[in-house]
Design a protein around this motif. Structure first.
Motif, PDB file in Angstrom:
ATOM      1  N   MET A 349       0.809  -1.210   0.000  1.00  0.00           N
ATOM      2  CA  MET A 349       0.000   0.000   0.000  1.00  0.00           C
ATOM      3  C   MET A 349       0.844   1.262   0.000  1.00  0.00           C
ATOM      4  O   MET A 349       0.353   2.352  -0.242  1.00  0.00           O
ATOM      5  N   LEU A 350       2.105   1.104   0.358  1.00  0.00           N
ATOM      6  CA  LEU A 350       2.935   2.288   0.518  1.00  0.00           C
ATOM      7  C   LEU A 350       3.451   2.771  -0.825  1.00  0.00           C
ATOM      8  O   LEU A 350       3.941   1.981  -1.629  1.00  0.00           O
ATOM      9  N   PRO A 351       3.345   4.042  -1.074  1.00  0.00           N
ATOM     10  CA  PRO A 351       3.879   4.575  -2.318  1.00  0.00           C
ATOM     11  C   PRO A 351       5.400   4.669  -2.225  1.00  0.00           C
ATOM     12  O   PRO A 351       5.953   4.826  -1.136  1.00  0.00           O
ATOM     13  N   GLY A 352       6.046   4.545  -3.350  1.00  0.00           N
ATOM     14  CA  GLY A 352       7.478   4.813  -3.412  1.00  0.00           C
ATOM     15  C   GLY A 352       8.376   3.700  -2.912  1.00  0.00           C
ATOM     16  O   GLY A 352       9.591   3.870  -2.850  1.00  0.00           O
ATOM     17  N   VAL A 353       7.825   2.559  -2.563  1.00  0.00           N
ATOM     18  CA  VAL A 353       8.691   1.483  -2.087  1.00  0.00           C
ATOM     19  C   VAL A 353       9.307   0.769  -3.297  1.00  0.00           C
ATOM     20  O   VAL A 353       8.609   0.469  -4.258  1.00  0.00           O
ATOM     21  N   PRO A 354      10.617   0.529  -3.235  1.00  0.00           N
ATOM     22  CA  PRO A 354      11.300  -0.076  -4.386  1.00  0.00           C
ATOM     23  C   PRO A 354      10.706  -1.439  -4.732  1.00  0.00           C
ATOM     24  O   PRO A 354      10.273  -2.179  -3.853  1.00  0.00           O
ATOM     25  N   LYS A 355      10.710  -1.711  -5.998  1.00  0.00           N
ATOM     26  CA  LYS A 355      10.151  -2.941  -6.504  1.00  0.00           C
ATOM     27  C   LYS A 355      10.825  -4.173  -5.878  1.00  0.00           C
ATOM     28  O   LYS A 355      10.165  -5.158  -5.581  1.00  0.00           O
ATOM     29  N   GLU A 356      12.140  -4.056  -5.662  1.00  0.00           N
ATOM     30  CA  GLU A 356      12.881  -5.204  -5.109  1.00  0.00           C
ATOM     31  C   GLU A 356      12.247  -5.680  -3.812  1.00  0.00           C
ATOM     32  O   GLU A 356      12.274  -6.855  -3.484  1.00  0.00           O
ATOM     33  N   ILE A 357      11.723  -4.696  -3.054  1.00  0.00           N
ATOM     34  CA  ILE A 357      11.136  -5.069  -1.770  1.00  0.00           C
ATOM     35  C   ILE A 357       9.701  -5.504  -1.951  1.00  0.00           C
ATOM     36  O   ILE A 357       9.251  -6.498  -1.396  1.00  0.00           O
ATOM     37  N   LYS A 358       8.986  -4.764  -2.770  1.00  0.00           N
ATOM     38  CA  LYS A 358       7.564  -5.081  -2.968  1.00  0.00           C
ATOM     39  C   LYS A 358       7.374  -6.493  -3.499  1.00  0.00           C
ATOM     40  O   LYS A 358       6.396  -7.156  -3.180  1.00  0.00           O
ATOM     41  N   ASP A 359       8.305  -6.928  -4.328  1.00  0.00           N
ATOM     42  CA  ASP A 359       8.116  -8.201  -5.009  1.00  0.00           C
ATOM     43  C   ASP A 359       8.425  -9.419  -4.152  1.00  0.00           C
ATOM     44  O   ASP A 359       8.041 -10.532  -4.497  1.00  0.00           O
ATOM     45  N   VAL A 360       9.144  -9.199  -3.059  1.00  0.00           N
ATOM     46  CA  VAL A 360       9.509 -10.365  -2.258  1.00  0.00           C
ATOM     47  C   VAL A 360       8.312 -10.847  -1.444  1.00  0.00           C
ATOM     48  O   VAL A 360       7.604 -10.056  -0.828  1.00  0.00           O
ATOM     49  N   GLU A 361       8.089 -12.144  -1.507  1.00  0.00           N
ATOM     50  CA  GLU A 361       7.020 -12.740  -0.716  1.00  0.00           C
ATOM     51  C   GLU A 361       7.500 -12.794   0.727  1.00  0.00           C
ATOM     52  O   GLU A 361       8.366 -13.603   1.067  1.00  0.00           O
ATOM     53  N   ILE A 362       6.970 -11.925   1.573  1.00  0.00           N
ATOM     54  CA  ILE A 362       7.452 -11.896   2.956  1.00  0.00           C
ATOM     55  C   ILE A 362       6.652 -12.864   3.815  1.00  0.00           C
ATOM     56  O   ILE A 362       5.429 -12.840   3.847  1.00  0.00           O
ATOM     57  N   ASP A 363       7.409 -13.707   4.495  1.00  0.00           N
ATOM     58  CA  ASP A 363       6.783 -14.659   5.394  1.00  0.00           C
ATOM     59  C   ASP A 363       6.633 -13.971   6.754  1.00  0.00           C
ATOM     60  O   ASP A 363       7.623 -13.582   7.360  1.00  0.00           O
ATOM     61  N   ASP A 364       5.415 -13.811   7.214  1.00  0.00           N
ATOM     62  CA  ASP A 364       5.223 -13.089   8.469  1.00  0.00           C
ATOM     63  C   ASP A 364       5.822 -13.814   9.675  1.00  0.00           C
ATOM     64  O   ASP A 364       6.020 -13.220  10.722  1.00  0.00           O
ATOM     65  N   ARG A 365       6.128 -15.098   9.476  1.00  0.00           N
ATOM     66  CA  ARG A 365       6.788 -15.796  10.582  1.00  0.00           C
ATOM     67  C   ARG A 365       8.189 -15.247  10.817  1.00  0.00           C
ATOM     68  O   ARG A 365       8.729 -15.323  11.903  1.00  0.00           O
ATOM     69  N   GLU A 366       8.733 -14.672   9.745  1.00  0.00           N
ATOM     70  CA  GLU A 366      10.044 -14.053   9.857  1.00  0.00           C
ATOM     71  C   GLU A 366      10.010 -12.917  10.894  1.00  0.00           C
ATOM     72  O   GLU A 366      10.927 -12.734  11.672  1.00  0.00           O
ATOM     73  N   ILE A 367       8.913 -12.183  10.883  1.00  0.00           N
ATOM     74  CA  ILE A 367       8.769 -11.078  11.837  1.00  0.00           C
ATOM     75  C   ILE A 367       8.711 -11.626  13.253  1.00  0.00           C
ATOM     76  O   ILE A 367       9.358 -11.117  14.162  1.00  0.00           O
ATOM     77  N   ALA A 368       7.944 -12.697  13.403  1.00  0.00           N
ATOM     78  CA  ALA A 368       7.826 -13.301  14.729  1.00  0.00           C
ATOM     79  C   ALA A 368       9.211 -13.748  15.225  1.00  0.00           C
ATOM     80  O   ALA A 368       9.540 -13.621  16.403  1.00  0.00           O
ATOM     81  N   ARG A 369      10.009 -14.263  14.294  1.00  0.00           N
ATOM     82  CA  ARG A 369      11.335 -14.740  14.661  1.00  0.00           C
ATOM     83  C   ARG A 369      12.184 -13.567  15.167  1.00  0.00           C
ATOM     84  O   ARG A 369      12.864 -13.653  16.183  1.00  0.00           O
ATOM     85  N   LEU A 370      12.139 -12.456  14.435  1.00  0.00           N
ATOM     86  CA  LEU A 370      12.902 -11.285  14.848  1.00  0.00           C
ATOM     87  C   LEU A 370      12.405 -10.759  16.185  1.00  0.00           C
ATOM     88  O   LEU A 370      13.183 -10.387  17.051  1.00  0.00           O
ATOM     89  N   GLU A 371      11.086 -10.771  16.340  1.00  0.00           N
ATOM     90  CA  GLU A 371      10.517 -10.324  17.605  1.00  0.00           C
ATOM     91  C   GLU A 371      11.068 -11.137  18.755  1.00  0.00           C
ATOM     92  O   GLU A 371      11.465 -10.607  19.779  1.00  0.00           O
ATOM     93  N   ALA A 372      11.100 -12.451  18.540  1.00  0.00           N
ATOM     94  CA  ALA A 372      11.585 -13.351  19.595  1.00  0.00           C
ATOM     95  C   ALA A 372      13.030 -13.018  19.939  1.00  0.00           C
ATOM     96  O   ALA A 372      13.422 -13.014  21.112  1.00  0.00           O
TER      97      ALA A 372
END
Ligand SMILES: Nc1nc2c(ncn2[C@@H]2O[C@H](COP(=O)(O)OP(=O)(O)O)[C@@H](O)[C@H]2O)c(=O)[nH]1
Ligand SMILES: Nc1nc2c(ncn2[C@@H]2O[C@H](COP(=O)(O)OP(=O)(O)O)[C@@H](O)[C@H]2O)c(=O)[nH]1
Ligand SMILES: [Mg+2]
Ligand SMILES: [Mg+2]
Lengths: 485, 376
Positions: A349-372
Motif C-alpha cells: 500500500m505504501l507509495p514509493g517502495v522499491p520494486k525489489e522489496i515489494k516483489d519479495v514474498e514476505i513470510d510473516d513468521r520471519e517477523i515473529a522470529r525477529l521479535e523473539a
C-alpha cells in the motif's frame, strides 16, 4: 441502575499501573466484572461463558499497550470480541432470478413482525422494487387490519383473506406474480418457540412460499430466553438473518449477541422506533458499545490510541532518520505494523517502495522470529546492540530458539539499515508541529547516501518521492495505514 | 538479497512512510470532518410530539370481515391452571435441580448451579446474588447439609419475597372503577384487557373498554374485536387522537350507564420517551378527574423481558403509580424472573399471569406455583 464497566474496572486497575502484563489473578478479577456486566446486559449465560474464555486468552497473551491504561485496554479487547461476534459477514440482499423475491417474517408475539414487514417493504421500495405484503397472521385480532393500514401509509398493496395461513401465504405469492410485483413480504402470526403446532404451521408456510429470505424478528429487550427462541426458529426455518427491534429504548441488547451466536447469520436491520421510517442498517460496533454501556468510552479509547500511535510512529521515524533508533523502537513499531495486516500488504500500500522489496514474498513468521530475538535481549542490549558478545549472543539465541548466527546477522542488518535510513532525513522535521532541537546533517540526497553502505543492493526512495506518492494517493481516498484493512 | 534484509528494510520503510502518511491522513481527516455532518449519536430518540403525529388514513369500518369467527359470546371453557399451562414449557431448568440434588453435599458447584438457574430465569445477577447470600447465611446458621435442604430454603425465600395480596381493587363508592393498563410495546396490554373482559363477564360485572391506543395501526380494531368477543362495551376515538379524551369519554359512558368497570388501554411506549411518559401522566390524571376512580394501574411485563424490565417498572411507577404487574406470555419458554427483581427493588407485586392468547388464558398470580416452576 447499572454501574459503568469502566467505573468498576478503575478500582481493580489502580494496583496494576506500570505493569507490562496482567497476571492470571488480575485477569480473573477483571473477568468477573465483565461477566457481571454482560449478564446485566442480558447476554445469555452460556454465551457469556464462551466469550469470557476468548477474552481471557487475549488478556493473558497480549502485551499491555503503552497508549492505554490497563482498564482501557481490557475494555478494548472486550469491545473487539463483541463487535466481532455481532458483526462478521454483512447481509447483501440479492433478488431471485425469477421474481418475486419472497421474504418471510417470523418471531414471538409482539416482537415487531408486522411493523417491520412494512418497514422492510418500504426499504425495498426505496431500492426501486415493487413489493407486496401478505397478511398471513390470521390469529391475532386485527393483525391484517394493522398490516393494511401500514400498507396504505407506504402505498404498498396487501393481500390477505380469511382462510388458513398456509393457503393465504401461497396465494399471496401467486397474486404477486400475477400483479408483476417483484418482492413479497409475508407477515406471520407470533408464535412461541415451544408451541409445536404453531412451529409446524410456520414450517408449512415456509414450504409453501419457498422464501429467499427468512428473518427472525427479535425484541432488543429480550432476556436469557433469546437463545431458546433463536435455536428453535433456526432449526425450523433455517434463518437468513435477524431484525432487531425496539432499539430506541435503553435496553442493552445483549440478546442480539445470543441470537447471533446461535444463528450465525447477520443481524441485517435495526428497528429504532414505531414509525415506519425508523429503520436502518445494523451497526455491530454501536451495539457492542451499548452492551458494555460505554459508547463514549470506546470513542475515547480509539482516539487516545490513534493519537498515541501516530505520535510514537513519528518519533520513531525521527529517531530512525537521526540514527538513534534502537531495537526497542524496532520492536514497538513492528507490533504497530503487524496490526495493519500482513507486511506484504502494508508494503504494497505504501507509495514509493522499491520494486525489489515489494516483489519479495514476505513470510510473516520471519517477523515473529525477529521479535523473539529482540525479546530475548536485555534492555541494555536493545539500546546498544554493540555490547552483544559471544556469550550474550548464545544466551539470546537460546532464549529465542534461533541460531547464534541468526542473532549476529540480524544485529548486523539492523545496524546497516539504521545507517542507511539516517541519510533520508528532512521532511519529517519540516512537518513537525512543534519544532524540536536542531539536528546536524541537513537533507542528504538519499540516492547519494545509499552508496555509502557497500552491502546494499537496492535503492531507497527519497522522502520527496514518498511524499509526492502520498499526495497523489490522498486525492483518491488514502487507505488508512494504521488500521487493519 | 536475503529475506532478513527485506524484512528489516521493509519495517523501517513502513515506519517512515507510515509516519508521513499519518500526517497526511490526519490532515485530510480534518478537512473531511468539516464537510461531513457529525456522526449520529448511537441511538437517538426522535423527538416525539404525539399531537403532531400524522394521523394514518381513517379506516373504513367495513373494509374487511375479521378473519376470526367471532361468536357473540363464547361459551366459558374450563379455566387453565397455572401448573397445567406451565408444564408445557418445563424441563428446561430441571437439569440444574437434578444436578444440585445429585451431589452428596453442599459445595461451590451447588451455589454456582443455583446461580445459573436463577440467571437463566432472568432474575438478574444482582438480585440473584442477594438472594443466594441470604440463603447461604441461613444454611450456615441452621447447619443445613443436604442439597435438597438448600433448594427448599431458596424456594421458600423466593416464595416469601413474592407473597403479596393479589387482589384487584374496585372503587369504594358508586362510581365506576378504572383499571389502567400501561407498558412498553407489544407486551400484551390489549390482550390482557380482552381476557379481563371475559373474567368480568363471568363474574357478572359490566365492562366498558376504552381504546386508549390511538397511535398503533388498527389498535382500536383489535380491542373492538376483543370487546365483541367477550361481550363488553367499547369506546374509541380517532386514530391519532388524544388518548385522555377517549378514556374520559369511556368513564363518562360507564357512569351514565351504571357500569362497574372501565378497562383502559394505552399505546405501548418505551419508558425512555419523556413526552410519551408525560402523556401517560395526563391520561392517569384525566381518568381520575371525572366520575370514575383509578383503582388499579397495571404494568404489563412480557415474560421474555430481560433486565430492562426493572428499569421499565421503575419509570412507569414513577410516572403513574403502578399498583401491580401483569406477567404475560408465561406459557412460553421464558421464566419471567425479572418480576422477582421488580418486587424486591420496587415492591410492586405481580397480580395476574397471562398464559396464552385466548380469552381464558389469564390466571391469578400464585407465588408458590411460580417459584416451583422456576426450578421444575
Ligand atoms: N418503540 C418501538 N416500538 C416498536 C418497534 N418495532 C415495533 N414496535 C411496536 O411494537 C408493538 C408490536 O409490534 P407488531 O409489529 O404488532 O409486532 P408483531 O406482533 O410481532 O407483529 C407495536 O406497538 C409496534 O408499534 C421499534 O423499533 N421501536
Ligand atoms: N403466548 C402468549 N401470547 C400473548 C399473551 N398475551 C399477549 N400475547 C400476544 O402478544 C401479542 C401482543 O399483544 P397485544 O395485546 O397486542 O400487546 P400490546 O401492544 O401491549 O397491546 C399478540 O400477538 C398477543 O396475542 C400471553 O399471555 N401468551
Ligand atoms: Mg403481527
Ligand atoms: Mg395494544
Amino acid at each position: 441502575m447499572f454501574e459503568a464497566l469502566s467505573d468498576r474496572f478503575d478500582g481493580i486497575f489502580k494496583r496494576l499501573r506500570g505493569r507490562g502484563r496482567l497476571s492470571d489473578k488480575d485477569v480473573d478479577e477483571v473477568l468477573r466484572e465483565i461477566r457481571l456486566a454482560l449478564l446485566e446486559a442480558d447476554v445469555n449465560f452460556k454465551v457469556v461463558k464462551s466469550l469470557i474464555e476468548r477474552i481471557r486468552q487475549r488478556c493473558l497473551s497480549e502485551d499491555l499497550s503503552k497508549s492505554l491504561t490497563p482498564s482501557q485496554q481490557v475494555i478494548k479487547i472486550v469491545n473487539e470480541e463483541l463487535t466481532q461476534t455481532l458483526g462478521g459477514e454483512t447481509m447483501r440482499v440479492s433478488y431471485a432470478p425469477k421474481p418475486p423475491t419472497v421474504v418471510l417474517m417470523a418471531g414471538l408475539q409482539g416482537s415487531g413482525k408486522t411493523t417491520n414487514a412494512a418497514k422492510l417493504a418500504r426499504w425495498f421500495k426505496q431500492q426501486g422494487r415493487n413489493p407486496l405484503m401478505v397478511g398471513a397472521d390470521l390469529q391475532r385480532p386485527a393483525a391484517v387490519e394493522q398490516l393494511r393500514t401500514l400498507g396504505s401509509q407506504i402505498d404498498v398493496p396487501v393481500y390477505s383473506r380469511p382462510a388458513d395461513p398456509v393457503t393465504v401465504a401461497r396465494d399471496g405469492v401467486e397474486q404477486a406474480r400475477d400483479l408483476g410485483r417483484d418482492v413479497v413480504v409475508v407477515d406471520t402470526a407470533g408464535r412461541l418457540a415451544i408451541d409445536e403446532e404453531m412451529m409446524e404451521q410456520v414450517r408449512q408456510i415456509s414450504g409453501a412460499v419457498d422464501p429467499d429470505y427468512t428473518f427472525l424478528v427479535v425484541d432488543a429487550m429480550t432476556g436469557q430466553d433469546a437463545v431458546t427462541v433463536a435455536e428453535s426458529f433456526h432449526e425450523t426455518l433455517d434463518l437468513d438473518g435477524v431484525i432487531l427491534t425496539k432499539l430506541d429504548g435503553d435496553a442493552r441488547g445483549g440478546a442480539a449477541l445470543s441470537v447471533k451466536e446461535v444463528v450465525g447469520k447477520p443481524i441485517a436491520f435495526a428497528s429504532v422506533g414505531e414509525k415506519i421510517e425508523d429503520f436502518e442498517q445494523f451497526h455491530p460496533d454501536r451495539l457492542a458499545g451499548r452492551i458494555l454501556g460505554m459508547g463514549d468510552m470506546l470513542t475515547l479509547i480509539e482516539k487516545a490510541e490513534e493519537a498515541y500511535e501516530q505520535e510514537e510512529a513519528e518519533k520513531a521515524a525521527e529517531r530512525l532518520l537521526e540514527g538513534t533508533f534502537t531495537l526497542e523502537d524496532f520492536l514497538d513499531q513492528m507490533q504497530a505494523i503487524k496490526k495493519m495486516g500482513p507486511l506484504n500488504n502494508v508494503i504494497g500500500m505504501l507509495p514509493g517502495v522499491p520494486k525489489e522489496i515489494k516483489d519479495v514474498e514476505i513470510d510473516d513468521r520471519e517477523i515473529a522470529r525477529l521479535e523473539a530475538i529482540i525479546r530475548s535481549m536485555t534492555p541494555e542490549e536493545r539500546i546498544d546492540p554493540d555490547v552483544i558478545d559471544g556469550s550474550r549472543r548464545s544466551r539470546i539465541a537460546r532464549g529465542s530458539g534461533a541460531q547464534p548466527g541468526d542473532v549476529s546477522q540480524f544485529v548486523k542488518q539492523f545496524k546497516e539499515m539504521r545507517k542507511m535510513m539516517q541519510g533520508m532525513g528532512g521532511p519529517l522535521r519540516r512537518k513537525k508541529k512543534k519544532g524540536k532541537k536542531n539536528r546536524k546533517g541537513s537533507r542528504v540526497t538519499p540516492k547519494g547516501s545509499a552508496s555509502k553502505t557497500p552491502q546494499r543492493k537496492l535503492t531507497l526512495p527519497g522522502l520527496d518521492e514518498l511524499e509526492a506518492g502520498l499526495d497523489r494517493l490522498e486525492g483518491q481516498g488514502l487507505p488508512d495505514l494504521r488500521r487493519p484493512v | 538479497m536475503t529475506m532478513l534484509t527485506v524484512v528489516v528494510v521493509a519495517v523501517a520503510l513502513a515506519i517512515v512512510i507510515g509516519a508521513l502518511a499519518g500526517l497526511v491522513i490526519s490532515r485530510s481527516r480534518r478537512q473531511r470532518a468539516l464537510l461531513e455532518p457529525p456522526p449520529r449519536a448511537p441511538m437517538p430518540a426522535p423527538p416525539e410530539v404525539v399531537e403532531e403525529v400524522e394521523a394514518p388514513p381513517e379506516v373504513v369500518e367495513e373494509v374487511e370481515a375479521p378473519p376470526e369467527a367471532v361468536e357473540e359470546v363464547e361459551a366459558p371453557p374450563v379455566k387453565p391452571t397455572f401448573r397445567e399451562r406451565l408444564s408445557k414449557a418445563r424441563g428446561l431448568l430441571s437439569g440444574y435441580v437434578s444436578s444440585v440434588l445429585s451431589r452428596s453435599s453442599i459445595d461451590e458447584a451447588t451455589w454456582e448451579e443455583l446461580e445459573e438457574a436463577l440467571i437463566r430465569a432472568d432474575v438478574g445477577i444482582g438480585t440473584t446474588q442477594d438472594l443466594l447470600e441470604a440463603v447461604r447465611r441461613e444454611v450456615e446458621t441452621e447447619g443445613l447439609s443436604e442439597p435438597s435442604q438448600v433448594l427448599d430454603c431458596l424456594k421458600s425465600h423466593l416464595k416469601q419475597e413474592l407473597a403479596d395480596p393479589i387482589e384487584l381493587h374496585y372503587a369504594d363508592a358508586e362510581s365506576p372503577s378504572v383499571w389502567l393498563f400501561v407498558g412498553v410495546n407489544g407486551v400484551g396490554k390489549t390482550t390482557t384487557i380482552g381476557k379481563l373482559g371475559r373474567r368480568a363477564q363471568l363474574d357478572g360485572k359490566s365492562v366498558v373498554m376504552a381504546a386508549g391506543d390511538t397511535f398503533r395501526a388498527a389498535a382500536a380494531e383489535q380491542l373492538q374485536m376483543w370487546a365483541k368477543r367477550v361481550g363488553a362495551e367499547l369506546v374509541r376515538g380517532n386514530e391519532g387522537g388524544d388518548p385522555s379524551a377517549v378514556i374520559f369519554d369511556a368513564v363518562a359512558r360507564a357512569d351514565a350507564r351504571g357500569f362497574d368497570l372501565v378497562l383502559a388501554d394505552t399505546a405501548g411506549r418505551l419508558h425512555t420517551k419523556t413526552n410519551l411518559m408525560e402523556e401517560l401522566r395526563k391520561v392517569r390524571r384525566v381518568a381520575d378527574k371525572g366520575a370514575g376512580e383509578v383503582a388499579e394501574v397495571l404494568l404489563v411485563i412480557d415474560a421474555t423481558t430481560g433486565q430492562n424490565g426493572l428499569v421499565q417498572a421503575q419509570q412507569f411507577a414513577d410516572a403513574v403509580e403502578v399498583t401491580g404487574v401483569v406477567l404475560t406470555k408465561l406459557d412460553g419458554s421464558a421464566k419471567g424472573g425479572i418480576v422477582l427483581a421488580i418486587r424486591k427493588e420496587l415492591g410492586i407485586p405481580v397480580k395476574l399471569v397471562g398464559l396464552g392468547e385466548g380469552p381464558d388464558d389469564l390466571v391469578d398470580f400464585d407465588a408458590g406455583q411460580f417459584v416451583d416452576a422456576l426450578f421444575e
